[in-house]
Write an enzyme that holds these catalytic residues in place. Structure first.
Site, mmCIF file in Angstrom:
data_model
loop_
_atom_site.group_PDB
_atom_site.id
_atom_site.type_symbol
_atom_site.label_atom_id
_atom_site.label_comp_id
_atom_site.label_asym_id
_atom_site.label_seq_id
_atom_site.Cartn_x
_atom_site.Cartn_y
_atom_site.Cartn_z
ATOM 1 N N HIS A 48 0.817 -1.223 0.000
ATOM 2 C CA HIS A 48 0.000 0.000 0.000
ATOM 3 C C HIS A 48 0.848 1.269 0.000
ATOM 4 O O HIS A 48 0.377 2.324 0.419
ATOM 5 C CB HIS A 48 -0.917 0.015 1.220
ATOM 6 C CG HIS A 48 -2.126 -0.868 1.073
ATOM 7 N ND1 HIS A 48 -3.110 -0.654 0.145
ATOM 8 C CD2 HIS A 48 -2.508 -1.986 1.739
ATOM 9 C CE1 HIS A 48 -4.048 -1.585 0.246
ATOM 10 N NE2 HIS A 48 -3.702 -2.417 1.208
ATOM 11 N N ARG A 75 6.860 -6.138 3.270
ATOM 12 C CA ARG A 75 5.553 -6.687 2.896
ATOM 13 C C ARG A 75 5.457 -6.656 1.382
ATOM 14 O O ARG A 75 5.459 -5.580 0.774
ATOM 15 C CB ARG A 75 4.401 -5.897 3.517
ATOM 16 C CG ARG A 75 3.057 -6.453 3.043
ATOM 17 C CD ARG A 75 1.899 -6.002 3.885
ATOM 18 N NE ARG A 75 1.487 -4.630 3.613
ATOM 19 C CZ ARG A 75 0.348 -4.089 4.063
ATOM 20 N NH1 ARG A 75 -0.469 -4.812 4.825
ATOM 21 N NH2 ARG A 75 0.034 -2.842 3.783
ATOM 22 N N ASP A 89 16.667 -11.399 -2.791
ATOM 23 C CA ASP A 89 18.007 -11.142 -3.334
ATOM 24 C C ASP A 89 18.521 -9.772 -2.879
ATOM 25 O O ASP A 89 19.722 -9.576 -2.679
ATOM 26 C CB ASP A 89 18.002 -11.209 -4.870
ATOM 27 C CG ASP A 89 17.932 -12.637 -5.396
ATOM 28 O OD1 ASP A 89 17.996 -13.580 -4.579
ATOM 29 O OD2 ASP A 89 17.805 -12.814 -6.626
ATOM 30 N N GLU A 157 -6.566 -11.630 7.252
ATOM 31 C CA GLU A 157 -7.355 -10.399 7.094
ATOM 32 C C GLU A 157 -8.648 -10.631 6.314
ATOM 33 O O GLU A 157 -9.125 -9.736 5.630
ATOM 34 C CB GLU A 157 -6.507 -9.259 6.510
ATOM 35 C CG GLU A 157 -5.569 -9.607 5.402
ATOM 36 C CD GLU A 157 -4.662 -8.448 5.010
ATOM 37 O OE1 GLU A 157 -4.711 -7.359 5.601
ATOM 38 O OE2 GLU A 157 -3.877 -8.641 4.070
ATOM 39 N N ASP A 183 -8.454 -4.599 6.651
ATOM 40 C CA ASP A 183 -9.041 -5.531 5.685
ATOM 41 C C ASP A 183 -9.946 -6.546 6.369
ATOM 42 O O ASP A 183 -10.977 -6.946 5.806
ATOM 43 C CB ASP A 183 -7.930 -6.257 4.908
ATOM 44 C CG ASP A 183 -7.383 -5.389 3.790
ATOM 45 O OD1 ASP A 183 -8.178 -4.824 3.030
ATOM 46 O OD2 ASP A 183 -6.149 -5.262 3.685
HETATM 47 C C1 3PY Z 1 -4.735 -4.026 7.367
HETATM 48 O O1 3PY Z 1 -5.119 -3.391 8.361
HETATM 49 O O2 3PY Z 1 -5.499 -4.500 6.525
HETATM 50 C C2 3PY Z 1 -3.298 -4.254 7.175
HETATM 51 O O3 3PY Z 1 -2.933 -4.894 6.236
HETATM 52 C C3 3PY Z 1 -2.309 -3.703 8.130
HETATM 53 O O4 3PY Z 1 -2.631 -2.556 8.659
HETATM 54 MG MG MG Z 2 -4.406 -5.344 4.834
#
Ligand code: 3PY
Ligand code: MG
Length: 260
Positions: A48, A75, A89, A157, A183
């Site tokens: 994000h 991430r 890598d 999530e 999420d």
């Molecule tokens: C979420 O809240 O969906 C995340 O991926 C981390 O904040």
């Molecule tokens: Mg998320």
């Protein structure tokens, strides 16, 4: 040269809570400066935030330049082999995969981080010698040690992931179940309402699943009080919001105070 190790992987299996910060600014300078703040880990976000693999490499270098124990976590935005190869890598040793919904997906994420061979016969990581992770070929023990040292954190999530949490936590090679509360709330039908009782119940269920499996539970906290609450509830890998969040909160408050 010393044996290639990932101290965060070890620490994820110890009882102390590890506090980290999301790096969303896409800035080497911010990453380097924040490595001096004392966090246990700093997460470079490719899902994000505007970070591609070149940006990630710059921030990994910047964090290393501080010579402090903040461990970078990356991430990745997807379970894509080409992307995971580039990030590993570049020298990342701990990866977070968003939106893992089943044990099969979790196992696939682990395979992406592993070279084929040994206990990881079905590893999917491609082999290149002269990469930053292996000191451009000078760190001769990298190939032999990388599989055991890469840590894999999966995000829980969605409603489906919550149901599957015990099976996901039991997958060999998973070091942490990290809840994405934004999420998760959306998936449960409560977009933007992270405090809804359904969301809180799902969070508790995931924490219990991680505990049953003997791995760390992780959580994103948007402020200090929430971080403390999750720590008291047994979460051991806690994000204390994001660089961008603190920057705006502090600057807006300073401006308001100056004008008052
Ligand atoms: C979420 O809240 O969906 C995340 O991926 C981390 O904040
Ligand atoms: Mg998320």
């Amino acid at each position: 040269m010393s044996t290639f190790t990932n101290p965060l992987k070890q620490r994820l299996h110890e009882p102390d809570a590890l506090f980290g910060l999301w790096l969303s600014l896409g800035s080497d300078t911010a990453a380097e400066a924040l490595a001096h703040a004392g966090f246990d880990w700093l997460l470079i976000d490719m899902e994000h935030a505007p970070n591609d693999s070149q940006d990630v490499t710059g921030q990994l270098r910047a964090i290393a330049a501080a010579h402090l124990p903040s461990e970078p976590v990356v991430r990745v935005p997807a379970k894509e082999p080409w992307l995971v190869k580039r990030v590993l890598d570049a020298g990342a040793r701990t990866l977070m995969f968003p939106n893992i919904e089943s044990a099969e997906e979790a196992a696939h994420a682990v395979r992406l981080t592993q070279y084929p061979g040994g206990a990881s016969a079905d590893g999917l990581r491609g082999v290149a010698g002269a990469v930053r992770a292996a000191a451009y070929g000078m760190r001769r023990d990298y190939l032999q040690n990388a599989n055991a040292q890469i840590a894999t954190i999966v995000q829980i999530e969605s409603a489906r992931a919550v149901e599957e949490a015990d099976r996901i936590a039991a997958v060999p090679g998973i070091d942490c179940l990290f809840i994405g509360p934004a999420d998760l709330a959306a998936s449960l039908g409560h977009l933007g309402d992270l405090r809804h009782p359904d969301v809180q119940a799902a969070v508790a269920h995931v924490a219990a699943a991680a505990e049953r499996a003997g791995i760390a539970a992780g959580m994103f906290a948007s402020d200090v009080a929430t971080a403390r609450q999750y720590r008291a509830e047994g979460f051991r890998f806690i994000a204390l919001a994001a660089d961008l969040v603190w920057m705006l909160r502090a600057t807006r408050q300073a401006l308001q105070e100056a004008r008052s």
